[in-house]
Design an enzyme around this catalytic site. Sequence first.
Site, short mmCIF file in Angstrom:
data_model
loop_
_atom_site.label_atom_id
_atom_site.label_comp_id
_atom_site.label_asym_id
_atom_site.label_seq_id
_atom_site.Cartn_x
_atom_site.Cartn_y
_atom_site.Cartn_z
N CYS A 162 0.82 -1.21 0.00
CA CYS A 162 0.00 0.00 0.00
C CYS A 162 0.85 1.26 0.00
N CYS A 167 -1.55 1.76 -3.04
CA CYS A 167 -2.52 2.84 -2.82
C CYS A 167 -1.91 4.25 -2.81
N TYR A 303 -8.23 -3.41 -11.76
CA TYR A 303 -7.83 -2.25 -10.96
C TYR A 303 -6.49 -1.64 -11.37
N GLU A 307 -6.14 1.78 -13.42
CA GLU A 307 -5.71 2.95 -12.63
C GLU A 307 -4.39 3.50 -13.17
N HIS A 575 -26.68 20.32 -1.38
CA HIS A 575 -26.67 20.90 -2.72
C HIS A 575 -25.64 21.99 -2.80
N GLU A 580 -25.66 13.97 -3.75
CA GLU A 580 -27.10 14.19 -3.51
C GLU A 580 -27.97 13.41 -4.48
P1 FAD Z 1 1.35 -6.23 1.90
O1 FAD Z 1 1.00 -4.81 2.16
O2 FAD Z 1 1.68 -6.59 0.51
O3 FAD Z 1 2.58 -6.58 2.86
C1 FAD Z 1 3.26 -7.80 2.85
C2 FAD Z 1 4.70 -7.55 3.28
O4 FAD Z 1 5.31 -8.79 3.62
C3 FAD Z 1 5.54 -6.96 2.16
O5 FAD Z 1 6.32 -5.89 2.67
C4 FAD Z 1 6.43 -8.12 1.73
O6 FAD Z 1 7.64 -7.70 1.16
C5 FAD Z 1 6.60 -8.84 3.06
N1 FAD Z 1 6.99 -10.25 2.95
C6 FAD Z 1 6.53 -11.18 2.07
N2 FAD Z 1 7.09 -12.38 2.33
C7 FAD Z 1 7.90 -12.19 3.40
C8 FAD Z 1 8.74 -13.07 4.16
N3 FAD Z 1 8.81 -14.36 3.87
N4 FAD Z 1 9.45 -12.56 5.19
C9 FAD Z 1 9.36 -11.24 5.50
N5 FAD Z 1 8.58 -10.37 4.83
C10 FAD Z 1 7.85 -10.85 3.80
N6 FAD Z 1 -5.91 -1.17 -1.66
C11 FAD Z 1 -6.76 -0.20 -1.25
O7 FAD Z 1 -7.44 -0.38 -0.24
N7 FAD Z 1 -6.86 0.97 -1.93
C12 FAD Z 1 -6.13 1.24 -3.03
O8 FAD Z 1 -6.26 2.32 -3.61
C13 FAD Z 1 -5.22 0.26 -3.46
N8 FAD Z 1 -4.43 0.49 -4.52
C14 FAD Z 1 -3.53 -0.45 -4.92
C15 FAD Z 1 -2.73 -0.17 -6.01
C16 FAD Z 1 -1.82 -1.09 -6.45
C17 FAD Z 1 -0.94 -0.77 -7.62
C18 FAD Z 1 -1.70 -2.34 -5.77
C19 FAD Z 1 -0.70 -3.36 -6.22
C20 FAD Z 1 -2.49 -2.62 -4.67
C21 FAD Z 1 -3.42 -1.68 -4.23
N9 FAD Z 1 -4.25 -1.91 -3.14
C22 FAD Z 1 -5.14 -0.96 -2.75
C23 FAD Z 1 -4.19 -3.18 -2.41
C24 FAD Z 1 -3.38 -3.04 -1.08
O9 FAD Z 1 -2.12 -2.49 -1.35
C25 FAD Z 1 -3.25 -4.41 -0.43
O10 FAD Z 1 -4.54 -4.96 -0.26
C26 FAD Z 1 -2.56 -4.36 0.94
O11 FAD Z 1 -1.29 -3.79 0.86
C27 FAD Z 1 -2.46 -5.78 1.50
O12 FAD Z 1 -1.81 -5.79 2.74
P2 FAD Z 1 -1.07 -7.09 3.27
O13 FAD Z 1 -0.68 -6.77 4.66
O14 FAD Z 1 -1.88 -8.27 3.01
O15 FAD Z 1 0.22 -7.23 2.36
P1 NAP Z 2 -6.80 -8.91 -10.84
O1 NAP Z 2 -7.98 -8.30 -10.20
O2 NAP Z 2 -6.46 -10.29 -10.49
O3 NAP Z 2 -6.98 -8.81 -12.44
C1 NAP Z 2 -6.08 -9.36 -13.36
C2 NAP Z 2 -6.31 -8.78 -14.75
O4 NAP Z 2 -5.30 -9.26 -15.63
C3 NAP Z 2 -7.63 -9.18 -15.37
O5 NAP Z 2 -8.10 -8.14 -16.16
C4 NAP Z 2 -7.24 -10.42 -16.21
O6 NAP Z 2 -8.09 -10.63 -17.33
C5 NAP Z 2 -5.88 -9.98 -16.72
N1 NAP Z 2 -5.03 -11.12 -17.07
C6 NAP Z 2 -4.71 -12.16 -16.28
N2 NAP Z 2 -3.87 -12.98 -16.92
C7 NAP Z 2 -3.65 -12.45 -18.16
C8 NAP Z 2 -2.87 -12.83 -19.26
N3 NAP Z 2 -2.13 -13.94 -19.25
N4 NAP Z 2 -2.87 -12.05 -20.35
C9 NAP Z 2 -3.61 -10.92 -20.37
N5 NAP Z 2 -4.37 -10.49 -19.36
C10 NAP Z 2 -4.40 -11.26 -18.25
O7 NAP Z 2 -5.49 -8.08 -10.53
P2 NAP Z 2 -5.00 -6.63 -10.15
O8 NAP Z 2 -5.57 -5.56 -11.00
O9 NAP Z 2 -3.52 -6.75 -10.12
O10 NAP Z 2 -5.52 -6.39 -8.67
C11 NAP Z 2 -5.11 -7.20 -7.60
C12 NAP Z 2 -5.86 -6.82 -6.37
O11 NAP Z 2 -5.33 -5.59 -5.82
C13 NAP Z 2 -7.32 -6.56 -6.63
O12 NAP Z 2 -8.09 -7.73 -6.39
C14 NAP Z 2 -7.67 -5.45 -5.70
O13 NAP Z 2 -8.42 -5.90 -4.58
C15 NAP Z 2 -6.36 -4.83 -5.23
N6 NAP Z 2 -6.34 -3.42 -5.68
C16 NAP Z 2 -7.19 -2.50 -5.14
C17 NAP Z 2 -7.21 -1.21 -5.64
C18 NAP Z 2 -8.18 -0.18 -5.11
O14 NAP Z 2 -8.77 -0.39 -4.08
N7 NAP Z 2 -8.37 0.93 -5.79
C19 NAP Z 2 -6.35 -0.84 -6.64
C20 NAP Z 2 -5.51 -1.78 -7.18
C21 NAP Z 2 -5.52 -3.07 -6.70
P3 NAP Z 2 -9.35 -11.63 -17.32
O15 NAP Z 2 -10.50 -10.82 -16.82
O16 NAP Z 2 -9.47 -12.05 -18.72
O17 NAP Z 2 -9.00 -12.78 -16.41
#
Ligand code: FAD
Ligand code: NAP
Length: 600
Positions: A162, A167, A303, A307, A575, A580
């Site tokens: 995050c 995020c 997503y 985004e 408003h 709204e």
């Molecule tokens: P993480 O935050 O991924 O933390 C896991 C940590 O564990 C990492 O630092 C990793 O390096 C570490 N780790 C892994 N394996 C080991 C190990 N063996 N030993 C030690 N450390 C380890 N969510 C939202 O709510 N709003 C958003 O706008 C949003 N935008 C996103 C945009 C993007 C591009 C992405 C990729 C995700 C987004 N998400 C968003 C999703 C959000 O970031 C995740 O849901 C959240 O970070 C999950 O938290 P977590 O604690 O499960 O894992």
């Molecule tokens: P995702 O929801 O798992 O979506 C994967 C996308 O990649 C789908 O559109 C899928 O298409 C496509 N895809 C998969 N394999 C492919 C291939 N071989 N070739 C071409 N296209 C392929 O993944 P994500 O966008 O990485 O998001 C991961 C999670 O992060 C989400 O579930 C979400 O909860 C979290 N997240 C949250 C936010 C937010 O809150 N704003 C923002 C970002 C991420 P198909 O539909 O055809 O399978």
Amino acid sequence: MPPVENDTGKKELKSQIQELIDANQVMVFSKSYCPYCIKVKDLFKELKVECNVVELDLIDNGTNYQEMLLEMTGQRTVPNVFINKKHIGGLDKTMQAHNDGSLQQLLNGENENYDYDLIVIGGGSGGLACSKEAATLGKKVMVLDYVVPTPKGTTWGLGGTCVNVGCIPKKLMHQTALLGTAMQDARKFGWEFDETVKHNWETMKTAVNNYIGSLNWGYRVALRDKNVNYVNAYAEFVEPHKIKATNKRGKETFYTAAKFVLATGERPRYLGIPGDKEHCITSDDLFSLPYCPGKTLVVGASYVALECGGFLAGLGLDVTVMVRSILLRGFDQDMANRAGEHMGEHGVKFIRKYVPTKIEQLEAGTPGRLRVTAKSTETDEIIEGEYNTVLIAVGRDACTDKIGLDKAGVKVNPKNGKIPVNDEEQTNVPHVYAIGDILEGKWELTPVAIQAGKLLARRLYKGSTIKCDYINVPTTVFTPQEYGSCGLSEEKAIELYGQENLEVYHSLFWPLEFTVPGRDNNKCYAKIICNKLDNDRVIGFHYLGPNAGEVTQGFGVAMKCGATKEQLDITIGIHPTCAEIFTTMDVTKSSGGDITQAGC
Ligand code: FAD
Ligand code: NAP
């Protein structure tokens, strides 16, 4: 039965009582009419812990039991409680142990000597929340966090996805793009500025990364202040209660704990085609890319893809999104397509029903030039295109395959690497819990991971019974036109309740802020799905428009409270705002009525 007078009778009774204590996790000697005993039994019922009870007033030799219990424990009164063979005492002592969390520990059989009460693997959203809460509750806690560099070598600090590559940088870069649009609008509102407006990637990237750096530092300080031992090392199980921690210099250290929380998150998936790891980037690289990515192909349609593609286009870059099937799988498709349509109208190109098969480098550089070959998912057609950057956003894999789960006996779903847990985030191994993105079938969102982590710690160490509620979680996709939702998509609602039992209210709208610049007239859209069988309760909320996160959060609360259409109707709107619209919607989708907004 006569009173036990001789030594043999006493010995027999003692061993009978001891057997009961030894054979039951919870053993309560009680009297059926005693209010204190009832309270103790209710507590275990509430904790869903099976408790074996002997009602001393209902057995013949109850008085003998009481005398023997006095001899064995120094306590004659009831209730007389034992947990895992340990004498606890009466109601007061049991409640005290419940309140300070030690009851739960005893129930879990934590009598052994471990280095830590709790080890949390992963210092992201969920792991940090859980470890801080557990330490606040007086436990000895360690959190390990380690970032494995991307194939491009990108790495980052404490805080997980995050903060570093999710995020936070995403929303800040989305905001950068919104400011670009605001500047165009500004001229229509009378602002005059002569210079050509252009964006500087390097400045944005540095500013965003400096802010992230301050957050990384803040997390370290917070852990220190709360007495959580933070170790920057990669953790893997070597035994059910023991992990190996390997730091970046390769030094191995071993630690034991009574309990473990897995919070290792996910990492971007690659395509597995020639050239992907060598030449492409993922969201893990994008936010700290030292150069402007230039003409970009985004592969994927969820997503992350939409985004990132959205804000890159908002910065003025040439952006193409390659979609394998549909946009935003799992989301309301009506909304997803409207969000995509808006992107299309604002310069993003879409290549539909194609997947890349090969990436070749034509020229090295920052950025260089890449050739992408792709094939149709429906025909034999092959296409080629040239881009400066290819951003792969095709989903994320759970980081569960290299953490020695087999050594701890923790089961994962072999199809997707996700960890199944019960409704208390407990894995199949009782002392190992899991939270956040690695969970099977749960939301992958920061606030969900945080909530689950905090509540888990309170259940483990404070005797709380509150569980994380994964229903009606509000969320927002920060596409250029933002999409907020809570509850069911229209497709899912139809599947669950049947079209005939639903009423869908909807409306287009034109935010006042867009009228003077004359953009996106009647392109924003609001929709609620109501369950006719349940008092027209709102079971799906969907909003496509500005500030979707801010709008959706409040309606998320309303839905938690069980909001109905009538309650929305009697709510007075603010408003002039976008939100709204939800207080005045009267056109149903089934009526086919006009939904364009004419005036205010
Ligand atoms: P993480 O935050 O991924 O933390 C896991 C940590 O564990 C990492 O630092 C990793 O390096 C570490 N780790 C892994 N394996 C080991 C190990 N063996 N030993 C030690 N450390 C380890 N969510 C939202 O709510 N709003 C958003 O706008 C949003 N935008 C996103 C945009 C993007 C591009 C992405 C990729 C995700 C987004 N998400 C968003 C999703 C959000 O970031 C995740 O849901 C959240 O970070 C999950 O938290 P977590 O604690 O499960 O894992
Ligand atoms: P995702 O929801 O798992 O979506 C994967 C996308 O990649 C789908 O559109 C899928 O298409 C496509 N895809 C998969 N394999 C492919 C291939 N071989 N070739 C071409 N296209 C392929 O993944 P994500 O966008 O990485 O998001 C991961 C999670 O992060 C989400 O579930 C979400 O909860 C979290 N997240 C949250 C936010 C937010 O809150 N704003 C923002 C970002 C991420 P198909 O539909 O055809 O399978």
